[in-house]
Scaffold this active site. Sequence first.
Site, PDB file in Angstrom:
ATOM      1  N   HIS A 253      14.160 -32.473 -20.833  1.00  0.00           N
ATOM      2  CA  HIS A 253      13.277 -33.614 -21.088  1.00  0.00           C
ATOM      3  C   HIS A 253      11.927 -33.209 -21.688  1.00  0.00           C
ATOM      4  CE1 HIS A 253      12.867 -37.978 -19.422  1.00  0.00           C
ATOM      5  NE2 HIS A 253      12.347 -37.878 -20.620  1.00  0.00           N
TER       6      HIS A 253
ATOM      7  N   TYR B 217      14.628 -41.823 -14.666  1.00  0.00           N
ATOM      8  CA  TYR B 217      14.480 -43.258 -14.855  1.00  0.00           C
ATOM      9  C   TYR B 217      14.891 -43.991 -13.581  1.00  0.00           C
ATOM     10  CZ  TYR B 217      14.249 -42.027 -19.842  1.00  0.00           C
ATOM     11  OH  TYR B 217      13.919 -41.471 -21.059  1.00  0.00           O
TER      12      TYR B 217
END
Length: 330
Positions: free
Chosen positions: A126, A59
Amino acid sequence: MQYRKLGKTGESISAIGLGCMGMSFAYGSSQDFNEQESLATLELALDLGINFWDTADMYGQGANETLLSKILATKRDKVFLATKFGFKFREDGSTYFDGSPKYLKQACEASLKRLKVDVIDLYYSHRIDDTVPVEDTVGAMAELVKEGKVRYLGLSEASVASIRKAQAVHPIAALQNEYSLFTRDVESSVLATTRELGITLVAYSPLGRGLTTGAITNTSNLSDADFRKGLPRFQAGNFEQNLQTVTALEAFAKTKGITVAQLSLAWLLAQGEDIVPIPGTKRRKYLQENAAAAAIQFSAADVAAIDQILQENTVAGLRYSEGALKLVNR
């Protein structure tokens, strides 16, 4: 705030968590991110009892973890911290996934450094790397637990087969998958598996990437850097059809004196005590609205009425692009 248990760990996490991605990534360019408001939102989250924070090393290419570190510096003990590893950026800005033991250990060290913490409470892969046996990935993650750098392990967007293989190597505390009124794929088989194994289902994008907030009525208002502009559900034709569904949901929400966003979150919470949605926001006003949903109790009749609305209004468009969908359910 209400609290729920994380898997079989005995840890209590807020029934509604906080997805931090949008503070640094995906929903705009750097000009669209307001660090002061984001920090104020994080502070308010703790005041509201939201202790379950979700981030990832991708991010903002680490920027989001660095942002959180500014609050964690003095309030680490109040936060149950989750982050993720695996996505790597190429020079052209595109990404690929690396679930190799060597890389994940490097990624963990980098996350610890950016977050300025000694241990990560919940560490997710992830995605699942289809070139690396999931047993190898989880085995290396388990070594991080033994080393005291990570407390609990999680997966994201994993198939039933991968979940079972991972669980055989080390207990999995949470599975993070997209789950919302508009995305219910997990109900087919994944949710039954997590319940069998005692794994919490952490629901990301529980507001349909903003669709079920009622706040997005025209995609032209989205920043050119907003990744939603490329998603099928936000394309012409699909978007208008999906707004009709939102309008129907809004009408029901009004009969309850709540917003459609609160309806969306309360509906998820009503699916079971093992569901924990993590709506993302970078603004305090939306955070307060989301947090209030934890106190909403839906009856079986309410849930049935919402399901009827969804049956009468078909969701248009896939949740991801075809390329991104290749990375899920592996």
